[in-house]
Design a protein around this motif. Structure first.
Motif, PDB file in Angstrom:
ATOM      1  N   LEU A   1      50.609 -10.397  22.358  1.00 44.02           N
ATOM      2  CA  LEU A   1      49.090 -11.076  22.537  1.00 44.02           C
ATOM      3  C   LEU A   1      48.578 -10.980  24.007  1.00 44.02           C
ATOM      4  O   LEU A   1      47.659 -11.170  24.416  1.00 44.02           O
ATOM      5  CB  LEU A   1      48.943 -12.283  22.004  1.00 44.02           C
ATOM      6  CG  LEU A   1      48.988 -12.200  20.486  1.00 44.02           C
ATOM      7  CD1 LEU A   1      49.554 -13.724  19.694  1.00 44.02           C
ATOM      8  CD2 LEU A   1      47.596 -11.861  19.829  1.00 44.02           C
ATOM      9  N   ALA A   2      49.613 -10.866  24.794  1.00 46.84           N
ATOM     10  CA  ALA A   2      49.457 -10.759  26.518  1.00 46.84           C
ATOM     11  C   ALA A   2      48.764  -9.472  26.729  1.00 46.84           C
ATOM     12  O   ALA A   2      48.062  -9.292  27.415  1.00 46.84           O
ATOM     13  CB  ALA A   2      50.277 -11.391  26.924  1.00 46.84           C
ATOM     14  N   GLU A   3      49.339  -8.384  25.855  1.00 41.96           N
ATOM     15  CA  GLU A   3      48.979  -7.122  26.280  1.00 41.96           C
ATOM     16  C   GLU A   3      48.091  -6.655  25.473  1.00 41.96           C
ATOM     17  O   GLU A   3      47.287  -5.493  25.921  1.00 41.96           O
ATOM     18  CB  GLU A   3      50.296  -6.217  25.931  1.00 41.96           C
ATOM     19  CG  GLU A   3      51.670  -6.784  27.009  1.00 41.96           C
ATOM     20  CD  GLU A   3      52.820  -6.016  26.387  1.00 41.96           C
ATOM     21  OE1 GLU A   3      52.929  -5.526  25.597  1.00 41.96           O
ATOM     22  OE2 GLU A   3      53.987  -6.387  26.992  1.00 41.96           O
ATOM     23  N   GLN A   4      47.506  -7.001  24.358  1.00 45.85           N
ATOM     24  CA  GLN A   4      46.688  -6.415  23.316  1.00 45.85           C
ATOM     25  C   GLN A   4      45.608  -7.563  22.814  1.00 45.85           C
ATOM     26  O   GLN A   4      45.757  -8.690  23.079  1.00 45.85           O
ATOM     27  CB  GLN A   4      47.306  -5.836  22.127  1.00 45.85           C
ATOM     28  CG  GLN A   4      48.390  -4.847  22.415  1.00 45.85           C
ATOM     29  CD  GLN A   4      49.003  -4.617  21.181  1.00 45.85           C
ATOM     30  OE1 GLN A   4      48.320  -3.906  20.347  1.00 45.85           O
ATOM     31  NE2 GLN A   4      50.442  -4.496  21.145  1.00 45.85           N
ATOM     32  N   PRO A   5      44.416  -7.036  22.489  1.00 50.43           N
ATOM     33  CA  PRO A   5      43.548  -7.895  21.932  1.00 50.43           C
ATOM     34  C   PRO A   5      43.901  -8.670  20.646  1.00 50.43           C
ATOM     35  O   PRO A   5      44.902  -7.998  19.912  1.00 50.43           O
ATOM     36  CB  PRO A   5      42.322  -7.144  21.506  1.00 50.43           C
ATOM     37  CG  PRO A   5      42.403  -5.990  22.603  1.00 50.43           C
ATOM     38  CD  PRO A   5      43.886  -5.935  22.612  1.00 50.43           C
ATOM     39  N   TRP A   6      43.857  -9.729  20.269  1.00 48.99           N
ATOM     40  CA  TRP A   6      44.413 -10.610  19.198  1.00 48.99           C
ATOM     41  C   TRP A   6      44.023  -9.967  18.122  1.00 48.99           C
ATOM     42  O   TRP A   6      44.765  -9.838  16.959  1.00 48.99           O
ATOM     43  CB  TRP A   6      44.039 -11.939  19.291  1.00 48.99           C
ATOM     44  CG  TRP A   6      42.709 -12.399  18.900  1.00 48.99           C
ATOM     45  CD1 TRP A   6      41.591 -12.621  19.762  1.00 48.99           C
ATOM     46  CD2 TRP A   6      42.221 -12.733  17.435  1.00 48.99           C
ATOM     47  NE1 TRP A   6      40.426 -12.843  19.042  1.00 48.99           N
ATOM     48  CE2 TRP A   6      40.611 -13.016  17.857  1.00 48.99           C
ATOM     49  CE3 TRP A   6      42.627 -12.554  16.426  1.00 48.99           C
ATOM     50  CZ2 TRP A   6      39.797 -13.416  16.641  1.00 48.99           C
ATOM     51  CZ3 TRP A   6      41.796 -12.735  15.283  1.00 48.99           C
ATOM     52  CH2 TRP A   6      40.510 -13.302  15.452  1.00 48.99           C
ATOM     53  N   ARG A   7      42.894  -9.322  17.700  1.00 50.89           N
ATOM     54  CA  ARG A   7      42.447  -8.834  16.475  1.00 50.89           C
ATOM     55  C   ARG A   7      43.451  -7.438  16.092  1.00 50.89           C
ATOM     56  O   ARG A   7      43.586  -7.242  15.168  1.00 50.89           O
ATOM     57  CB  ARG A   7      41.058  -8.351  16.539  1.00 50.89           C
ATOM     58  CG  ARG A   7      40.056  -9.520  16.313  1.00 50.89           C
ATOM     59  CD  ARG A   7      38.696  -8.941  16.703  1.00 50.89           C
ATOM     60  NE  ARG A   7      37.678 -10.009  16.682  1.00 50.89           N
ATOM     61  CZ  ARG A   7      37.205 -10.388  15.478  1.00 50.89           C
ATOM     62  NH1 ARG A   7      37.094  -9.952  14.400  1.00 50.89           N
ATOM     63  NH2 ARG A   7      36.192 -11.372  15.784  1.00 50.89           N
ATOM     64  N   GLU A   8      43.542  -6.857  17.264  1.00 53.52           N
ATOM     65  CA  GLU A   8      44.423  -5.549  17.292  1.00 53.52           C
ATOM     66  C   GLU A   8      45.822  -6.082  16.806  1.00 53.52           C
ATOM     67  O   GLU A   8      46.414  -5.258  15.986  1.00 53.52           O
ATOM     68  CB  GLU A   8      44.556  -4.641  18.563  1.00 53.52           C
ATOM     69  CG  GLU A   8      43.177  -4.082  18.673  1.00 53.52           C
ATOM     70  CD  GLU A   8      43.271  -3.189  20.180  1.00 53.52           C
ATOM     71  OE1 GLU A   8      44.610  -3.119  20.486  1.00 53.52           O
ATOM     72  OE2 GLU A   8      42.255  -2.811  20.520  1.00 53.52           O
ATOM     73  N   VAL A   9      46.526  -7.091  17.289  1.00 53.63           N
ATOM     74  CA  VAL A   9      47.778  -7.503  16.912  1.00 53.63           C
ATOM     75  C   VAL A   9      47.745  -7.986  15.495  1.00 53.63           C
ATOM     76  O   VAL A   9      48.642  -7.617  14.698  1.00 53.63           O
ATOM     77  CB  VAL A   9      48.209  -8.741  17.955  1.00 53.63           C
ATOM     78  CG1 VAL A   9      49.609  -9.148  17.369  1.00 53.63           C
ATOM     79  CG2 VAL A   9      48.329  -8.100  19.195  1.00 53.63           C
ATOM     80  N   LEU A  10      46.950  -8.580  15.006  1.00 50.56           N
ATOM     81  CA  LEU A  10      46.620  -9.366  13.917  1.00 50.56           C
ATOM     82  C   LEU A  10      46.609  -8.019  12.627  1.00 50.56           C
ATOM     83  O   LEU A  10      47.218  -8.029  11.632  1.00 50.56           O
ATOM     84  CB  LEU A  10      45.478 -10.291  13.493  1.00 50.56           C
ATOM     85  CG  LEU A  10      45.123 -10.760  12.289  1.00 50.56           C
ATOM     86  CD1 LEU A  10      46.321 -11.743  11.961  1.00 50.56           C
ATOM     87  CD2 LEU A  10      43.873 -11.168  12.075  1.00 50.56           C
ATOM     88  N   VAL A  11      45.552  -7.188  13.112  1.00 52.02           N
ATOM     89  CA  VAL A  11      45.690  -6.044  12.076  1.00 52.02           C
ATOM     90  C   VAL A  11      46.869  -5.233  11.913  1.00 52.02           C
ATOM     91  O   VAL A  11      46.920  -4.577  10.764  1.00 52.02           O
ATOM     92  CB  VAL A  11      44.232  -5.000  12.391  1.00 52.02           C
ATOM     93  CG1 VAL A  11      44.188  -3.902  11.521  1.00 52.02           C
ATOM     94  CG2 VAL A  11      43.127  -5.720  12.288  1.00 52.02           C
TER      95      VAL A  11
END
Length: 349
Positions: free
Chosen positions: A92-102
């Motif tokens: 979550l420090a490296e990517q947008p949170w929506r991308e991590v969630l998806v």
């Protein structure tokens, strides 16, 4: 939404683990404070956290590293909660949170019973915060802790047919056969949901969503059905049966952050989990009918009573029941909120 009270509470809870005590009970703190802040009770948060946090254990330390290549072998390993928390914090420090969630939602969905569905519930609470406020580090860290708990405690529901019937959620819940012996922990009870018990076929009697656009309404109907069934059956296990309603509500609130191709699988997964908990903990006999004639401020009064009661399950379930009442106008939803407060003792009593 993510005001100072919620941010400070998140920061305090992130020094604690997602479970506590010898029985590995779930830490509900971040979920309950999200409700308190969203419901306009931010002034109650510091005192509530002070009282609740005393029971919690420290966050387990990381013992190794989880990577994008090694994560499958760590899935469902409760000893690696610290490792999973570190992994998702990095993600979550490296990517947008929506991308991590998806990315992770479909990976975690088969294990939706993690922590008796608390993994998905905690995720749903923080996603609701992220959808209505600006990102900040404590809120992103809360998503990391939620996903880490879900991953570390990943647990599947016994195999069942996908929805393909004609029943609405309330009738479908009623059609789920109860297990023969309602004793033991979740694993022991789920072990009784076999082909011979009629479990797989009964789950398939739910009317499916033909398209993603139908999923929000189907989920809302499931939340309403489980809330009303708590009124009549919550006495079977007052705590566990709360989650038959709060788990699908968490998924409902997460849908806006997910692509619609994940909506139907999400409905199927959380319906199966809710039905499994109902089969494992709901008693065969309903309680006598109860009513709660609503006044003009009935939902607000229900929230006030839950806050005064103080129990985390009562707070979260009342929040869900108030949403059901707002959508449907059914007074039995608020009666269910009254019922949960009588079945679960107040920690302040």
């Amino acid at each position: 939404m993510s005001g100072a009270a919620l941010t400070e509470a998140y920061e305090r809870f992130h020094r604690t683990g997602p479970e506590w005590g010898a029985d590995q009970l779930t830490n509900h703190g971040p979920m309950a404070v999200e409700v308190l802040v969203r419901r306009g009770r931010a002034e109650a948060v510091p005192g509530w956290v002070d009282a609740y946090i005393r029971r919690l254990d420290e966050l387990p330390r990381a013992t190794g590293e989880i990577t994008d290549a090694s994560w499958p072998e760590a899935l469902g390993d409760g000893r690696r909660i610290g490792d999973w928390t570190a992994y998702f914090t990095r993600q979550l420090a490296e990517q947008p949170w929506r991308e991590v969630l998806v990315t992770w939602w479909p990976r975690l969905l088969p294990g939706i019973a993690a922590g008796a569905t608390h993994g998905v519930i905690r995720t749903g609470h923080v996603v609701r915060t992220l959808l209505t406020s600006e990102d900040n580090t404590p809120t992103l860290d809360e998503l990391a802790h939620a996903l880490a708990f879900w991953a570390a405690r990943s647990r599947s529901v016994p195999p069942a047919a996908a929805p393909a019937g004609q029943l609405d959620p309330q009738a479908a819940l009623d059609a789920v056969p109860r297990i023969a012996s309602q004793q033991g922990n979740l694993a022991a009870r789920f072990g009784q949901l076999t082909q011979e018990s009629g479990w797989p076929t009964s789950v398939g009697r739910l009317r499916p969503a033909a398209t993603p656009r139908q999923v929000p309404d189907r989920l809302a109907d499931l939340v309403a059905a489980a809330t009303l069934r708590y009124l009549s059956h919550g006495h079977g296990h007052p705590v566990l049966l709360v989650h038959t309603a709060t788990a699908p509500n968490a998924v409902l609130h997460t849908l806006p952050a997910l692509p619609d191709d994940l909506w139907v699988p999400s409905l199927t997964a959380v319906w199966t989990a809710s039905a499994a908990i109902f089969a494992a903990y709901a008693p065969p006999q309903a309680a006598p009918a109860q009513t709660a004639p609503p006044g003009p401020d009935a939902a607000t009064e229900a929230i006030d009573r839950a806050v005064a009661h103080g129990d985390e399950h009562v707070i979260k379930f009342t929040d869900t029941a108030a949403e059901v009442y707002a959508r449907t106008g059914q007074p039995d939803a608020l009666a269910a909120a009254l019922r949960v407060a009588t079945l679960i003792p107040s920690p302040t009593a």
